[in-house]
Design an enzyme around this catalytic site. Structure first.
Site, PDB file in Angstrom:
ATOM      1  N   ASP A   1       0.852  -1.183   0.000  1.00  0.00           N
ATOM      2  CA  ASP A   1       0.000   0.000   0.000  1.00  0.00           C
ATOM      3  C   ASP A   1       0.894   1.241   0.000  1.00  0.00           C
ATOM      4  O   ASP A   1       2.117   1.133  -0.153  1.00  0.00           O
ATOM      5  CB  ASP A   1      -0.942   0.000   1.206  1.00  0.00           C
ATOM      6  CG  ASP A   1      -2.257   0.732   0.927  1.00  0.00           C
ATOM      7  OD1 ASP A   1      -2.210   1.843   0.356  1.00  0.00           O
ATOM      8  OD2 ASP A   1      -3.329   0.210   1.271  1.00  0.00           O
TER       9      ASP A   1
ATOM     10  N   ASP B   1       2.704   2.108  -5.647  1.00  0.00           N
ATOM     11  CA  ASP B   1       1.508   2.623  -6.304  1.00  0.00           C
ATOM     12  C   ASP B   1       0.941   1.525  -7.190  1.00  0.00           C
ATOM     13  O   ASP B   1       1.590   1.093  -8.144  1.00  0.00           O
ATOM     14  CB  ASP B   1       1.892   3.850  -7.137  1.00  0.00           C
ATOM     15  CG  ASP B   1       0.727   4.450  -7.906  1.00  0.00           C
ATOM     16  OD1 ASP B   1      -0.398   3.909  -7.810  1.00  0.00           O
ATOM     17  OD2 ASP B   1       0.938   5.451  -8.611  1.00  0.00           O
TER      18      ASP B   1
ATOM     19  N   HIS C   1     -13.914  -0.536  -5.589  1.00  0.00           N
ATOM     20  CA  HIS C   1     -15.090   0.330  -5.449  1.00  0.00           C
ATOM     21  C   HIS C   1     -14.716   1.802  -5.326  1.00  0.00           C
ATOM     22  O   HIS C   1     -15.579   2.671  -5.431  1.00  0.00           O
ATOM     23  CB  HIS C   1     -15.979  -0.127  -4.289  1.00  0.00           C
ATOM     24  CG  HIS C   1     -15.499   0.248  -2.926  1.00  0.00           C
ATOM     25  ND1 HIS C   1     -16.338   0.294  -1.843  1.00  0.00           N
ATOM     26  CD2 HIS C   1     -14.266   0.582  -2.450  1.00  0.00           C
ATOM     27  CE1 HIS C   1     -15.657   0.650  -0.762  1.00  0.00           C
ATOM     28  NE2 HIS C   1     -14.395   0.821  -1.107  1.00  0.00           N
TER      29      HIS C   1
END
Length: 371
Positions: free
Chosen positions: A237, A262, A281
């Site tokens: 992350d 990234d 999402h």
């Protein structure tokens, strides 16, 4: 016929309880009340049992009467219990040890005793699965200002957050360490996304390496490694996020590593199973295809991908993720999706959807394979 007027009068006198319209209309009031009691630490003060409104006010630095009224509403919503106050003894009324009150008689009258319900106990900061961080995040100005900008979103299609703050949501978090920390903490424990439920539902092999892409602080990866001792893990992350990881556990020593980067550029290679929890999402379709394309370039055919996200019902039947979909509309350019929409995204990126596993939480597991 003579009884009709009386019957009509009785109908007019009958109490009318709030309809769904009123629940929606007053929703921001309930959220504001909830935020206020959490910020003042009221749930933590009740950890050892019920207290009077006066005791709570003295210990939290608040005033008795406003606090009592706020707690009364939350008791009606099932988070607190309200009891009649026991009669005070003459000694307790004039005890020299009692703090001097600057409240008016009006503010002290009708004092009650309040305790936590089972649901309300989740607001304490010291319990497993505490919902304090999610409450503070979802009632933060980041959300209510974005929500207030929804009328403009309906015209422009642009997130209300961008209009309210002048930058995209994740760019804002990158420059706001306190808000970013709140976001990460809330994502680790937000309601409806139990890592235990998800780890138990995911089809993991007995051995191999699990790469958690966009895995936040590693709450899900930690749960997976604890449950499956034959697995090793990689947490991937943003630098500031993985720095606060939750993987320092003697039982996991030597079984994990953290990498920052990234996921639009590259992801760690060599995994046997890849996780994407609450990542897709956040993004519109084209960006999802980019993320999945980067991931596909890093894996061999047959590698399993587990996408953990809400899966909306195809028939539009009730689902709590419809509310989360509006949060996506407010904050970012992402959305919640149906199984068919996931199938299309995966097919465009070199993956094949195999099946969807429901979990006891808000999320489902979309099981896919690299082709």
């Amino acid at each position: 016929m003579a009884t009709a007027p009386d019957a009509r009068q009785d109908d007019r006198a009958a109490p009318r309880f709030p309809s769904p319209l009123y629940d929606l209309m007053y929703g921001h009031i309930h959220a504001s009340v909830l935020r206020a009691v959490v910020l003042h630490g009221i749930p933590d003060l009740l950890a050892d049992g019920p207290l009077t409104a006066g005791e709570l006010a003295a210990r939290s630095g608040t005033r008795v009467e406003p606090l009592r009224r706020v707690l009364r509403l939350l008791a009606a919503r099932g988070l607190f219990r309200e009891f009649p106050a026991p009669p005070a003894s003459p000694e307790s009324r004039v005890s020299p040890a009692s703090p001097v009150s600057h409240e008016s008689d009006d503010e002290q009258r009708g004092e009650s005793v309040f305790g936590l319900t089972e649901s309300g106990a989740a607001l304490r900061s010291d319990v497993p699965g505490s919902q304090r961080a999610p409450v503070l995040m979802f009632t933060d100005e980041m959300f209510h200002r974005s929500a207030a900008a929804l009328p403009g979103t309906l015209r422009s299609g642009e997130p209300g957050f961008d209009a309210a703050f002048g930058v995209p949501f994740f760019d804002y978090l990158a420059d706001a360490p306190v808000k970013s920390g709140l976001f990460d903490a809330a994502m680790t424990s937000r309601p409806g996304t139990s890592n235990a439920d998800i780890a138990e539902s995911c089809p993991f092999p007995a051995s191999g390496t699990v790469v958690d892409v966009g895995g936040g602080r590693g709450g899900l990866l930690r749960e997976v490694l604890v449950r499956f001792p034959g697995l090793t893990g990689v947490l991937f992350d943003r630098p500031g996020t993985v720095a606060g990881h939750l993987l320092d556990d003697e039982a996991l020593t030597g079984r994990w590593r953290a990498e920052d980067g990234d996921f639009f550029t590259a992801v760690p290679r060599g995994g046997d199973v890849y996780l994407l929890k609450n990542v897709l999402h956040d993004w519109p379709d084209e960006d999802c295809v980019r993320i999945l394309g980067v991931l596909r370039a890093a894996v061999e055919p047959g590698t399993r991908l587990l996408v953990v996200d809400a899966v909306l019902p195809e028939d539009g039947s009730a689902h709590p993720a419809f509310a989360v979909d509006i949060i996506m509309l407010m904050l970012v350019r992402g959305r919640e999706r149906t199984a068919g929409e996931f199938r299309d995204l995966l097919a465009r990126s070199g993956f094949r959807l195999d099946h969807v596993v429901p979990t006891p939480s808000l999320s489902s597991v979309v099981v896919a394979e690299a082709v």
